[in-house]
Design a protein around this motif. Structure first.
Motif, PDB file in Angstrom:
ATOM      1  N   GLU A   1     -14.553  25.034  92.721  1.00 33.75           N
ATOM      2  CA  GLU A   1     -13.260  25.297  93.307  1.00 33.75           C
ATOM      3  C   GLU A   1     -12.350  25.895  92.524  1.00 33.75           C
ATOM      4  O   GLU A   1     -12.357  25.686  91.296  1.00 33.75           O
ATOM      5  CB  GLU A   1     -12.964  23.821  93.996  1.00 33.75           C
ATOM      6  N   ILE A   2     -11.194  26.271  93.039  1.00 32.22           N
ATOM      7  CA  ILE A   2     -10.093  26.745  92.426  1.00 32.22           C
ATOM      8  C   ILE A   2      -9.255  25.476  92.033  1.00 32.22           C
ATOM      9  O   ILE A   2      -9.064  24.676  92.538  1.00 32.22           O
ATOM     10  CB  ILE A   2      -9.184  27.597  93.166  1.00 32.22           C
ATOM     11  N   LEU A   3      -8.859  25.624  90.506  1.00 32.80           N
ATOM     12  CA  LEU A   3      -8.088  24.379  90.004  1.00 32.80           C
ATOM     13  C   LEU A   3      -6.882  24.286  90.726  1.00 32.80           C
ATOM     14  O   LEU A   3      -6.141  25.231  90.525  1.00 32.80           O
ATOM     15  CB  LEU A   3      -8.052  24.501  88.485  1.00 32.80           C
TER      16      LEU A   3
ATOM     17  N   ASP B   1      -4.603  15.411  87.821  1.00 32.45           N
ATOM     18  CA  ASP B   1      -5.438  14.524  88.158  1.00 32.45           C
ATOM     19  C   ASP B   1      -6.822  15.203  88.626  1.00 32.45           C
ATOM     20  O   ASP B   1      -7.929  15.016  88.207  1.00 32.45           O
ATOM     21  CB  ASP B   1      -5.441  13.272  88.896  1.00 32.45           C
ATOM     22  N   GLU B   2      -6.635  16.161  89.424  1.00 30.31           N
ATOM     23  CA  GLU B   2      -7.727  16.823  90.081  1.00 30.31           C
ATOM     24  C   GLU B   2      -8.628  17.786  89.241  1.00 30.31           C
ATOM     25  O   GLU B   2      -9.666  17.948  89.093  1.00 30.31           O
ATOM     26  CB  GLU B   2      -7.227  17.455  91.540  1.00 30.31           C
ATOM     27  N   SER B   3      -7.616  18.389  88.374  1.00 29.64           N
ATOM     28  CA  SER B   3      -8.118  19.330  87.496  1.00 29.64           C
ATOM     29  C   SER B   3      -8.854  18.721  86.422  1.00 29.64           C
ATOM     30  O   SER B   3     -10.236  18.732  85.933  1.00 29.64           O
ATOM     31  CB  SER B   3      -7.077  20.166  86.727  1.00 29.64           C
ATOM     32  N   VAL B   4      -8.606  17.400  85.777  1.00 29.69           N
ATOM     33  CA  VAL B   4      -9.385  16.494  85.157  1.00 29.69           C
ATOM     34  C   VAL B   4     -10.715  16.196  85.576  1.00 29.69           C
ATOM     35  O   VAL B   4     -11.748  16.206  84.833  1.00 29.69           O
ATOM     36  CB  VAL B   4      -8.637  15.294  84.678  1.00 29.69           C
TER      37      VAL B   4
ATOM     38  N   ASP C   1       1.151  23.830  80.304  1.00 31.80           N
ATOM     39  CA  ASP C   1       0.915  22.571  80.435  1.00 31.80           C
ATOM     40  C   ASP C   1      -0.099  21.780  81.125  1.00 31.80           C
ATOM     41  O   ASP C   1      -0.747  20.820  80.681  1.00 31.80           O
ATOM     42  CB  ASP C   1       2.399  22.057  81.271  1.00 31.80           C
ATOM     43  N   LEU C   2      -0.659  22.423  82.254  1.00 26.39           N
ATOM     44  CA  LEU C   2      -1.675  21.819  83.208  1.00 26.39           C
ATOM     45  C   LEU C   2      -3.048  21.960  81.973  1.00 26.39           C
ATOM     46  O   LEU C   2      -3.770  20.724  82.080  1.00 26.39           O
ATOM     47  CB  LEU C   2      -1.932  22.645  84.387  1.00 26.39           C
ATOM     48  N   ILE C   3      -3.291  23.096  81.734  1.00 30.13           N
ATOM     49  CA  ILE C   3      -4.765  23.193  80.846  1.00 30.13           C
ATOM     50  C   ILE C   3      -4.329  22.306  79.759  1.00 30.13           C
ATOM     51  O   ILE C   3      -5.454  21.517  79.516  1.00 30.13           O
ATOM     52  CB  ILE C   3      -4.611  24.658  80.637  1.00 30.13           C
TER      53      ILE C   3
END
Length: 411
Positions: A228-230, A235-238, A263-265
């Motif tokens: 899926e697309i991150l 939390d969902e990306s992790v 920041d997210l990555i």
């Protein structure tokens, strides 16, 4: 190595990053036994040792007549030898048999003269040019190509049609190959939609990178895990990246690794692993990141579609080939004469999209194409190569010899 998102503003040199990737690459994935019909483009995992000789028996290389060479011009025909139907009696001096290409050479024969150089009349054969005949001509000797016990192929060889044909000639119906590395591909960003998704009228983009990266990796032999697309939620990306690390041998993301988006990555990788290299001295592709997620190799590729594919080709491919078990792989590079002046920047490798051609004298010549924006995916299929302008060269004049990388794997 410390987290590069935290400590480094400097750009990593291309050669240093490639050396780091090579040293960090895990061992090749496991092996499996597959039918020969499914082995094309797979990597051999065990040496292929000949249990048979090739040719398996001494045979004729021509259609013609076989006999013992003693300088004679006329011989008595006593039979015929065909492929699959040998002549089983010995042939005495002064006698001959007609023979077809590939037929076993009868006992007593040591020479074959081709059909175009003989005249047959009833049970007699006359050599048209006996003075040109050499003892032993037109004979394929048993084992002259492969002897029993030869190591025909070593592990790490990419199996193409010729290698598969050889394995079949040696009687193999199955062969040991490395498994296909599993690669999980993520695109990231709330602005992205998958092709075919409902258009909710918000400012959005269809995700090209997951499809173009997957297409290229499949050509290299990967088993691609489409994800899926991150979303822009940590939390969902992790959760998704952690899940991928339990299923895949390699994880690739695109987008979210440039200075303004990191920041997210960064936060996700800090929870799950480490980025050991970030930002490379290359255009396109500067914001690329490399590291690991729970011990699985991780590449964070730029989001622009050209930069994503070019960094895949330059940096992901060497590690992927190692994972696949390839031992002798190296990128294809040629020299070409540039037909116009080029501009780059000191301290950075520029990879310019270009088109090469071969002139009437056999010289490879190359031109740079006009559009070089890393968002223009069309520029990749308008081009057929990348032109290298190295980091110690800010410009070069027309007529300079330059290194080019054919784009056959991307277009």
């Amino acid at each position: 190595m410390s987290d590069c998102f935290e400590t480094s503003d400097a750009l990593v040199e291309v050669s240093d990053l490639l050396a780091h990737i090579r040293s960090a690459a895990p061992a090749p994935v496991g092996m499996e036994r597959v039918p020969l019909t499914q082995a094309v483009d797979r990597v051999l995992a065990e040496p292929l040792v000949a249990a048979l000789a090739l040719p398996r028996y001494t045979a004729s290389a021509m259609d013609g007549v076989a006999f013992a060479h003693q300088g004679q011009a006329c011989l008595r025909l006593i039979g015929e030898a065909l492929a699959g139907h040998p002549f089983n009696d010995p042939v005495a001096p002064g006698e001959a048999v007609t023979i077809t290409t590939g037929a076993p050479l009868p006992a007593g024969c040591d020479t074959v003269v081709m059909a175009e150089d003989i005249v047959i009349s009833e049970d007699q054969v006359e050599l048209a040019r006996p003075e040109t005949v050499r003892k032993g001509q037109n004979i394929r000797h048993a084992g002259e190509e492969i002897a029993i016990g030869d190591r025909v192929f070593e592990p790490g060889m990419l199996l193409g049609p010729a290698q598969i044909g050889m394995a079949a000639s040696l009687g193999h119906s199955h062969i040991e190959v490395h498994c296909r590395p599993k690669v999980a591909i993520f695109s990231s960003g709330d602005e992205l939609r998958r092709a075919g998704a409902v258009d909710d009228k918000s400012p959005s983009l269809f995700d090209a990178n997951a499809f173009s990266l997957a297409a290229c990796l499949k050509r290299w032999g990967a088993e691609v895990v489409m994800t899926e697309i991150l979303p822009d939620r940590l939390d969902e990306s992790v959760v998704q990246l952690s899940s991928a690390s339990r299923q895949a041998d390699l994880i690739i993301t695109s987008g979210g690794v440039s200075a303004g988006q990191a920041d997210l990555i960064r936060a996700a990788i800090q929870q799950l692993g480490q980025v050991t290299s970030w930002r490379v001295a290359m255009r396109p592709g500067k914001p690329m990141a490399f590291g690991h997620i729970q011990k699985i190799p991780f590449f964070g590729l730029p989001g622009n579609p050209v930069a994503a594919l070019v960094t895949l080709m330059q940096f992901v491919q060497p590690l992927f080939r190692q994972l696949s078990g390839c031992r002798q792989w190296a990128p294809v590079k040629w020299q070409a004469l540039c037909e116009q002046s080029l501009k780059g920047r000191h301290g950075r490798l520029d990879l310019l999209r270009g088109r090469y051609h071969v002139d009437a004298c056999g010289v490879i010549r190359v031109n740079v194409i006009k559009e070089q924006g890393s968002h223009r995916l069309s520029s990749l299929y308008d081009a057929n190569c990348l032109i290298e302008l190295p980091d110690d060269l800010a410009a070069c004049e027309a007529g300079t010899s330059v290194t080019i990388q054919p784009l056959g794997e991307l277009i």
